[in-house]
Enzyme design. Structure first.
Site, short mmCIF file in Angstrom:
data_model
loop_
_atom_site.label_atom_id
_atom_site.label_comp_id
_atom_site.label_asym_id
_atom_site.label_seq_id
_atom_site.Cartn_x
_atom_site.Cartn_y
_atom_site.Cartn_z
N ARG A 1 0.86 -1.39 -0.25
CA ARG A 1 0.13 0.08 -0.17
C ARG A 1 0.48 1.23 0.16
NH1 ARG A 1 -4.32 -1.49 4.01
NH2 ARG A 1 -5.70 -3.23 3.31
N ARG A 29 -2.78 6.88 0.87
CA ARG A 29 -3.45 7.99 1.70
C ARG A 29 -2.05 8.48 2.79
NH1 ARG A 29 -8.47 5.83 4.21
NH2 ARG A 29 -7.91 3.71 3.88
N ARG A 72 -7.01 12.35 -5.24
CA ARG A 72 -7.76 11.52 -4.77
C ARG A 72 -9.42 12.83 -4.03
NH1 ARG A 72 -9.43 6.93 -2.55
NH2 ARG A 72 -11.62 8.33 -2.88
N ASP A 102 -6.42 -2.16 -6.99
CA ASP A 102 -7.21 -3.16 -5.92
C ASP A 102 -7.74 -4.57 -5.46
OD1 ASP A 102 -9.10 -2.32 -2.97
OD2 ASP A 102 -10.78 -3.55 -4.03
N TYR A 142 -14.62 -11.69 0.44
CA TYR A 142 -15.75 -10.67 -0.09
C TYR A 142 -16.50 -10.66 -0.99
CZ TYR A 142 -11.66 -7.10 1.74
OH TYR A 142 -10.61 -7.02 2.06
#
Length: 357
Positions: A32, A36, A45, A81, A157
């Site tokens: 990752r 962010r 974003r 993703d 998921y």
């Protein structure tokens, strides 16, 4: 000039570590790493939705390159993703910083039958184009990494619809209709083989399988359901391309995970690297495994934890990384310190971890 004193570019360094060969220093990257914690990512974003960034090659290129430019990491992983294949297989997908949502989850044999094994260039060509652009951007000396979810984790998921503690809905499906569940796993595996091989054809140096939720399984269930589907993928990946298999909270599964066929096992911070090496032997390289929360600590803590991880395996068959993805809010300077300390750490008498074969 010896192999260790000869300069190695980042790609050579990474591939040697994957093969367990002697290296002058450890390659270092972070799961990752495009995310962010970087202000330049947050700036993009603020204007663009997460899924839009994933599906726009120019944006995916830019975001993938940000940690390379800012931190000097030793590998660039394409920004995407793990749920992209779920959408390509026929499920509606919603993604945001709050997490994934699959509003029409798989709950029956009929739902499994509806899922399709997709053509990766047709349905997910945006990802392949992003990889091609990254490869052109970094040139032949930097490894570019592709990735996908392992079948069990993607199935979690697809059935739950979102992340849920314990995955009760998944296990209810598994225990009441194991036949349909196995069909689901192998349909995911079949789709993932094509998906990863397309990433390799686009230029990926190595690929990583993320099995974040395999630790939710008992050893018996892992061996019966999850492991065969993982092996199906790894045995069909294009020859010569390393596969990194990441598992979380999986100490109880380690001997079975070793039979996955992956060249590199990526382990979380709960697992002692020395113990993992003793259990696995010298033929499998390891990736990891700093606790991502350590990067919120003071510099001396980050430096000490990094050097301890480096020293655990003395550079033998080791790619330095975090034990999970870097956390939002991590100070950029702390991430930078982790990368720099790892890259500059001296290795004690490095030696091959994997015998020639």
């Amino acid at each position: 000039m010896s192999l260790l004193s000869a300069p190695l570019n980042r790609k050579e360094l990474f591939l040697r570590a994957c093969r367990g060969e002697a290296v002058p220093r450890l390659p270092v990257w972070m799961m990752r790493q495009a995310g962010r914690y970087l202000p330049e990512y947050r700036e993009i974003r603020a204007k663009r939705a997460f899924l839009e960034v994933c599906k726009t090659p120019d944006l995916a290129l830019e975001v993938s390159m940000q940690p390379f430019r800012r931190l000097g990491v030793d590998a660039v992983i394409v920004f995407s993703d793990i749920l992209i294949p779920a959408e390509a297989m026929g499920l509606k997908l919603e993604l945001s910083d709050g997490g994934p949502n699959l509003p029409e989850p798989v709950r029956s044999e009929a739902d499994v039958e509806k899922l399709r094994v997709f053509d990766p260039e047709t349905e997910t060509g945006f990802l392949m184009e992003a990889i091609r652009r990254i490869v052109r951007e970094v040139g032949p000396t930097v490894p570019v990494l592709g990735f996908a979810a392992a079948p069990w984790t993607l199935a979690c998921y697809m059935i739950e619809g979102r992340t849920k503690e314990g995955f009760a809905t998944v296990k209810n499906f598994l225990y009441h209709d194991p036949g349909a569940f196995e069909v689901l796993l192998f349909k995911i595996a079949q789709a993932t083989v094509g998906y990863l091989n397309a990433q390799i054809a686009a230029g990926a140096t190595a690929v990583q399988l993320f099995d974040t939720w395999c630790g939710e399984l008992s050893l018996a269930d892992y061996e019966k359901y999850a492991l065969p589907a993982v092996r199906e993928i790894i045995t069909r990946i294009d020859a010569g391309v390393p596969v990194i298999y990441y598992t979380k909270a999986s100490h109880h599964l380690l001997p079975a995970i070793a039979r996955s066929g992956a060249e590199v096992l990526s382990v979380d911070w709960r697992m002692d690297l020395r113990e993992a090496r003793e259990t696995l032997g010298p033929r499998i390289a390891l990736q990891g495994n700093i606790d991502p929360a350590v990067l919120f600590g003071p510099p001396e803590k980050i430096r000490r934890a990094t050097l301890e991880a480096v020293g655990a395996l003395s550079g033998a068959g080791h790619i330095l990384n975090l034990g999970h993805g870097i956390l939002p809010g991590t100070p950029v300077e702390n991430a930078q310190l982790f990368i720099e300390v790892g890259q500059q750490a001296a290795l004690a008498e490095p030696k091959p971890a994997v015998p020639s074969r």
